[in-house]
Structure formats: C-alpha cells, structure tokens
Design a protein around this motif. Structure first.
Motif, PDB file in Angstrom:
ATOM      1  N   GLY A  45       0.765  -1.283   0.204  1.00  0.00           N
ATOM      2  CA  GLY A  45       0.276  -0.010   0.430  1.00  0.00           C
ATOM      3  C   GLY A  45       0.783   1.013   0.192  1.00  0.00           C
ATOM      4  N   VAL A  46       2.225   1.320  -0.506  1.00  0.00           N
ATOM      5  CA  VAL A  46       3.107   2.498   0.061  1.00  0.00           C
ATOM      6  C   VAL A  46       2.441   2.585  -2.264  1.00  0.00           C
ATOM      7  CG1 VAL A  46       5.064   2.941   0.208  1.00  0.00           C
ATOM      8  CG2 VAL A  46       4.451   1.735   1.603  1.00  0.00           C
ATOM      9  N   VAL A  47       2.851   3.878  -1.326  1.00  0.00           N
ATOM     10  CA  VAL A  47       2.464   4.465  -3.111  1.00  0.00           C
ATOM     11  C   VAL A  47       3.918   5.193  -3.021  1.00  0.00           C
ATOM     12  CG1 VAL A  47       1.591   6.340  -4.224  1.00  0.00           C
ATOM     13  CG2 VAL A  47       0.081   4.892  -2.505  1.00  0.00           C
ATOM     14  N   TRP A  48       4.780   4.841  -4.722  1.00  0.00           N
ATOM     15  CA  TRP A  48       5.770   5.233  -5.302  1.00  0.00           C
ATOM     16  C   TRP A  48       5.744   6.341  -6.097  1.00  0.00           C
ATOM     17  CZ3 TRP A  48      10.630   3.495  -2.471  1.00  0.00           C
ATOM     18  CH2 TRP A  48      10.004   2.407  -1.324  1.00  0.00           C
ATOM     19  N   ILE A  49       6.981   7.350  -6.269  1.00  0.00           N
ATOM     20  CA  ILE A  49       6.370   8.445  -7.817  1.00  0.00           C
ATOM     21  C   ILE A  49       8.092   8.019  -7.867  1.00  0.00           C
ATOM     22  CG2 ILE A  49       7.013  10.458  -8.318  1.00  0.00           C
ATOM     23  CD1 ILE A  49       4.698  11.591  -5.729  1.00  0.00           C
ATOM     24  N   THR A  50       8.254   7.674  -9.232  1.00  0.00           N
ATOM     25  CA  THR A  50       9.268   7.987  -9.819  1.00  0.00           C
ATOM     26  C   THR A  50       9.422   9.178 -10.494  1.00  0.00           C
ATOM     27  OG1 THR A  50       8.967   5.593 -10.454  1.00  0.00           O
ATOM     28  CG2 THR A  50      10.886   6.425 -11.874  1.00  0.00           C
ATOM     29  N   VAL A  51      10.160   9.469 -10.674  1.00  0.00           N
ATOM     30  CA  VAL A  51      11.226  11.257 -11.023  1.00  0.00           C
ATOM     31  C   VAL A  51      12.729  10.501 -12.332  1.00  0.00           C
ATOM     32  CG1 VAL A  51      12.377  12.900 -10.711  1.00  0.00           C
ATOM     33  CG2 VAL A  51      11.049  12.335  -9.028  1.00  0.00           C
ATOM     34  N   SER A  52      12.097  11.124 -13.239  1.00  0.00           N
ATOM     35  CA  SER A  52      12.729  10.453 -14.262  1.00  0.00           C
ATOM     36  C   SER A  52      13.188  11.131 -14.496  1.00  0.00           C
ATOM     37  CB  SER A  52      12.577  10.237 -15.861  1.00  0.00           C
ATOM     38  OG  SER A  52      11.768  11.594 -16.032  1.00  0.00           O
ATOM     39  N   SER A  53      15.303  10.798 -15.556  1.00  0.00           N
ATOM     40  CA  SER A  53      16.173  11.221 -14.950  1.00  0.00           C
ATOM     41  C   SER A  53      16.247  12.725 -16.473  1.00  0.00           C
ATOM     42  CB  SER A  53      17.397  10.552 -16.280  1.00  0.00           C
ATOM     43  OG  SER A  53      16.757   9.721 -17.775  1.00  0.00           O
ATOM     44  N   THR A  54      15.049  13.265 -17.325  1.00  0.00           N
ATOM     45  CA  THR A  54      15.156  14.105 -17.477  1.00  0.00           C
ATOM     46  C   THR A  54      14.256  15.258 -16.856  1.00  0.00           C
ATOM     47  OG1 THR A  54      12.984  13.557 -18.438  1.00  0.00           O
ATOM     48  CG2 THR A  54      15.585  12.167 -19.754  1.00  0.00           C
ATOM     49  N   LEU A  55      13.297  14.713 -16.138  1.00  0.00           N
ATOM     50  CA  LEU A  55      13.148  15.569 -14.879  1.00  0.00           C
ATOM     51  C   LEU A  55      14.071  16.307 -14.071  1.00  0.00           C
ATOM     52  CD1 LEU A  55      10.033  17.192 -14.031  1.00  0.00           C
ATOM     53  CD2 LEU A  55       9.165  14.521 -13.732  1.00  0.00           C
ATOM     54  N   SER A  56      14.297  14.583 -13.472  1.00  0.00           N
ATOM     55  CA  SER A  56      15.407  15.303 -12.284  1.00  0.00           C
ATOM     56  C   SER A  56      16.647  16.226 -12.320  1.00  0.00           C
ATOM     57  CB  SER A  56      15.859  13.859 -11.356  1.00  0.00           C
ATOM     58  OG  SER A  56      16.766  13.844 -10.297  1.00  0.00           O
ATOM     59  N   LYS A  57      16.935  17.744 -11.186  1.00  0.00           N
ATOM     60  CA  LYS A  57      17.541  18.429 -11.704  1.00  0.00           C
ATOM     61  C   LYS A  57      18.862  17.808 -11.817  1.00  0.00           C
ATOM     62  CE  LYS A  57      19.429  22.436  -9.010  1.00  0.00           C
ATOM     63  NZ  LYS A  57      19.368  23.262  -8.254  1.00  0.00           N
ATOM     64  N   THR A  58      19.710  16.713 -11.300  1.00  0.00           N
ATOM     65  CA  THR A  58      20.536  15.986 -11.578  1.00  0.00           C
ATOM     66  C   THR A  58      20.597  15.616 -12.256  1.00  0.00           C
ATOM     67  OG1 THR A  58      19.960  13.803  -9.146  1.00  0.00           O
ATOM     68  CG2 THR A  58      20.687  16.339  -8.833  1.00  0.00           C
ATOM     69  N   LYS A  59      19.206  14.545 -12.882  1.00  0.00           N
ATOM     70  CA  LYS A  59      19.384  13.377 -13.950  1.00  0.00           C
ATOM     71  C   LYS A  59      20.109  12.450 -13.929  1.00  0.00           C
ATOM     72  CE  LYS A  59      19.364  17.566 -16.889  1.00  0.00           C
ATOM     73  NZ  LYS A  59      17.733  17.851 -17.862  1.00  0.00           N
ATOM     74  N   ILE A  60      19.595  12.250 -12.269  1.00  0.00           N
ATOM     75  CA  ILE A  60      19.411  11.041 -12.118  1.00  0.00           C
ATOM     76  C   ILE A  60      19.016  10.104 -11.638  1.00  0.00           C
ATOM     77  CG2 ILE A  60      20.472   9.212 -10.388  1.00  0.00           C
ATOM     78  CD1 ILE A  60      23.384  10.568 -10.248  1.00  0.00           C
ATOM     79  N   ALA A  61      17.759   9.378 -12.472  1.00  0.00           N
ATOM     80  CA  ALA A  61      16.168   8.925 -11.838  1.00  0.00           C
ATOM     81  C   ALA A  61      16.198   8.419 -10.929  1.00  0.00           C
ATOM     82  CB  ALA A  61      15.437   7.776 -12.569  1.00  0.00           C
ATOM     83  N   ARG A  62      14.963   8.829  -9.948  1.00  0.00           N
ATOM     84  CA  ARG A  62      15.099   7.589  -8.673  1.00  0.00           C
ATOM     85  C   ARG A  62      13.529   7.615  -8.386  1.00  0.00           C
ATOM     86  NH1 ARG A  62      14.977  14.003  -7.393  1.00  0.00           N
ATOM     87  NH2 ARG A  62      13.822  14.558  -6.169  1.00  0.00           N
ATOM     88  N   THR A  63      13.364   6.577  -7.642  1.00  0.00           N
ATOM     89  CA  THR A  63      11.520   6.110  -7.493  1.00  0.00           C
ATOM     90  C   THR A  63      12.005   6.597  -5.475  1.00  0.00           C
ATOM     91  OG1 THR A  63      11.982   4.705  -8.983  1.00  0.00           O
ATOM     92  CG2 THR A  63      10.302   4.276  -7.386  1.00  0.00           C
ATOM     93  N   VAL A  64      10.563   7.275  -5.654  1.00  0.00           N
ATOM     94  CA  VAL A  64      10.809   8.098  -3.924  1.00  0.00           C
ATOM     95  C   VAL A  64       9.271   7.360  -3.513  1.00  0.00           C
ATOM     96  CG1 VAL A  64      12.457   9.078  -3.927  1.00  0.00           C
ATOM     97  CG2 VAL A  64      10.399   9.560  -4.647  1.00  0.00           C
ATOM     98  N   PRO A  65       9.219   7.152  -1.615  1.00  0.00           N
ATOM     99  CA  PRO A  65       8.222   6.820  -1.402  1.00  0.00           C
ATOM    100  C   PRO A  65       7.275   8.002  -1.131  1.00  0.00           C
ATOM    101  CG  PRO A  65       9.326   6.069  -0.303  1.00  0.00           C
ATOM    102  CD  PRO A  65      10.207   6.673  -1.293  1.00  0.00           C
ATOM    103  N   ILE A  66       5.957   7.917  -0.936  1.00  0.00           N
ATOM    104  CA  ILE A  66       5.039   8.980  -0.279  1.00  0.00           C
ATOM    105  C   ILE A  66       5.044   9.297   0.971  1.00  0.00           C
ATOM    106  CG2 ILE A  66       3.355  10.189  -0.010  1.00  0.00           C
ATOM    107  CD1 ILE A  66       2.248   9.370  -3.248  1.00  0.00           C
ATOM    108  N   LEU A  67       5.786  10.212   1.905  1.00  0.00           N
ATOM    109  CA  LEU A  67       5.893   9.387   3.159  1.00  0.00           C
ATOM    110  C   LEU A  67       4.798   9.935   4.433  1.00  0.00           C
ATOM    111  CD1 LEU A  67       9.321  11.118   3.440  1.00  0.00           C
ATOM    112  CD2 LEU A  67       8.952   9.202   3.683  1.00  0.00           C
ATOM    113  N   VAL A  68       3.863  10.624   3.615  1.00  0.00           N
ATOM    114  CA  VAL A  68       2.595  10.834   4.415  1.00  0.00           C
ATOM    115  C   VAL A  68       1.425   9.866   3.615  1.00  0.00           C
ATOM    116  CG1 VAL A  68       1.094  12.682   5.965  1.00  0.00           C
ATOM    117  CG2 VAL A  68       3.138  13.060   5.179  1.00  0.00           C
ATOM    118  N   PRO A  69       0.567   8.790   4.786  1.00  0.00           N
ATOM    119  CA  PRO A  69      -0.527   8.078   3.881  1.00  0.00           C
ATOM    120  C   PRO A  69      -1.867   9.415   3.628  1.00  0.00           C
ATOM    121  CG  PRO A  69       0.710   6.803   6.366  1.00  0.00           C
ATOM    122  CD  PRO A  69       1.344   8.807   5.889  1.00  0.00           C
ATOM    123  N   GLU A  70      -1.728  10.015   4.320  1.00  0.00           N
ATOM    124  CA  GLU A  70      -3.108  10.867   3.817  1.00  0.00           C
ATOM    125  C   GLU A  70      -2.890  11.520   2.478  1.00  0.00           C
ATOM    126  OE1 GLU A  70      -2.552  11.400   8.461  1.00  0.00           O
ATOM    127  OE2 GLU A  70      -0.958  10.834   6.553  1.00  0.00           O
TER     128      GLU A  70
END
Length: 225
Positions: free
Chosen positions: A88-113
C-alpha cells in the motif's frame, strides 16, 4: 506590489519539524480548497477559476511536504509515474530528464493521507499529477511558483504561519533532510532527495534501498525525532 524571489539563505530560516507537522495538518484538515486563496478578498478571488487555483496549490503543497520533491519535479510527473506496491505504499518515479541532477529516482510518499488523497483523484497515465488549475495540461514553472508564493504569503498574513513569509516550496526538502539526517546514512538521503552528492553514478534508486526513509519519516510524523 509584485512578488519577488525568496531572500538569501542567510535571511530565511528553515521551518522546524514542528512547523512542518503543523502546516501539513493544516493543509490536510483545515484549509478548505473551495474557499478563495488565503488573504484574497477581491471579487476575482471568488471566481471558480481562482478557487480551482487554490485547490491545485494545496495539492502541490501536500505533495512537496510529503516527498521533498522540487517544484519542477512535482509539476512534471505523470500518473504513470505513480504506483502503489503490495504493502500500500505509493511510490513516485522522477525520471532522469525531470530530475535536476539527471539521475532518476523512485521514492515513497511519506505521508499516508497525502498518498490516499492522490490516489483518489488519479487520472489517465499520460496526464500530469499536478496540472494547471483549470485544465489537464502541464502547469508551467512560472505559474506554479507564483501560485505558491501567493499561497504562502496569504497564510503568513492570515493564519500566523510566519515561517512561510519568505520561504518557498523547496524549503521542505531542507526540513525533511534535517529531520532525518541523524537516522539515515548520507547515500540514502542523497538517493531519496536527489541530491548531487557523489556517492554513486547509478541511474536508479532501485540500486539503493530508500525504504529506511519511510521508517525515519514516522518519527517525524509522530513527533519522536
């Protein structure tokens, strides 16, 4: 008087964990998105388009509070980039083209609400998660930034959130980083927040376990940091 850029770092204080919690709870429970933007009293502020702008800036603010995403990343992600795992953890992928550092990352939303609210208004895969207030088109950085500045200034003036007066939305990255610093090794923080620390030249955070950020964030949410 036109809005100006945020003050230099010497003049601006990063909100504390307590201030982060208070503001998060306000956006989730008290700020009515059907009302005019805080501090706005003109007839134009009561129009449907203005209220929709208020609603959208609340959604943007909640997302940044719960992830530490940069504003350019938050307004650039699509629904295809948002996925819930088997726990039930929701993850967001920030693509390399969108990331400021040009390194993609996939991160969880830390607040369930925030994750729940996001999933309830889920759109089509190619649509932006935080679109323009009155359409499903991508919200440009200038327009989103101006809305955030007006929102923060209005809340500082009418709701006593003085720490918002000079700050901008990127400040939540600093608050989250500071609050979790003692609980996480530098390379995990860098992987989650997309910092430019030279710890790895990998392309995806899948190679670095960022799940400890979830546990660390619980201390922040529960006031046990």
């Amino acid at each position: 008087m036109p809005f100006t850029k945020a003050q230099s770092s010497e003049d601006v204080k990063t909100p504390t964990a307590d201030e982060w919690r208070t503001f998060l709870k306000f956006t989730l429970n008290e700020d009515d998105p059907n009302d005019p933007m805080p501090g706005k009293i003109s007839p134009q502020s009561k129009k449907t388009s203005a209220r929709l702008r208020h609603r959208r800036v609340i959604e943007l603010t909640q997302l940044q509070l719960a992830t530490g995403l940069r504003i350019s990343e938050a307004i650039g992600i699509r629904w295809r980039d948002v996925v819930a795992d088997e726990n039930g953890v929701v993850w967001i992928t920030v693509s390399s083209t969108l990331s400021k550092t040009k390194i993609a990352r996939t991160v969880p939303i830390l607040v369930p609400e925030v994750a729940t609210n996001l999933q309830h208004r889920r759109g089509l895969d190619e649509e932006p998660v935080i679109p323009q207030p009155t359409s499903q088109k991508f919200w440009d950085r200038s327009g989103a930034g101006k809305a955030v500045r007006e929102y923060y200034a209005g809340l500082a003036k009418t709701k006593g959130f003085d720490f918002l007066e000079k700050n901008r939305s990127h400040v939540w990255r600093k608050t989250l980083t500071t609050a979790t610093k003692a609980l996480l090794p530098p390379h995990v923080q860098a992987a989650y927040f997309g910092h430019s620390i030279e710890t790895s030249n990998r392309s995806y955070t899948a190679s670095i376990n960022v799940r400890p950020v979830i546990s660390a964030s619980q201390n922040l949410l529960n006031d046990t940091e």
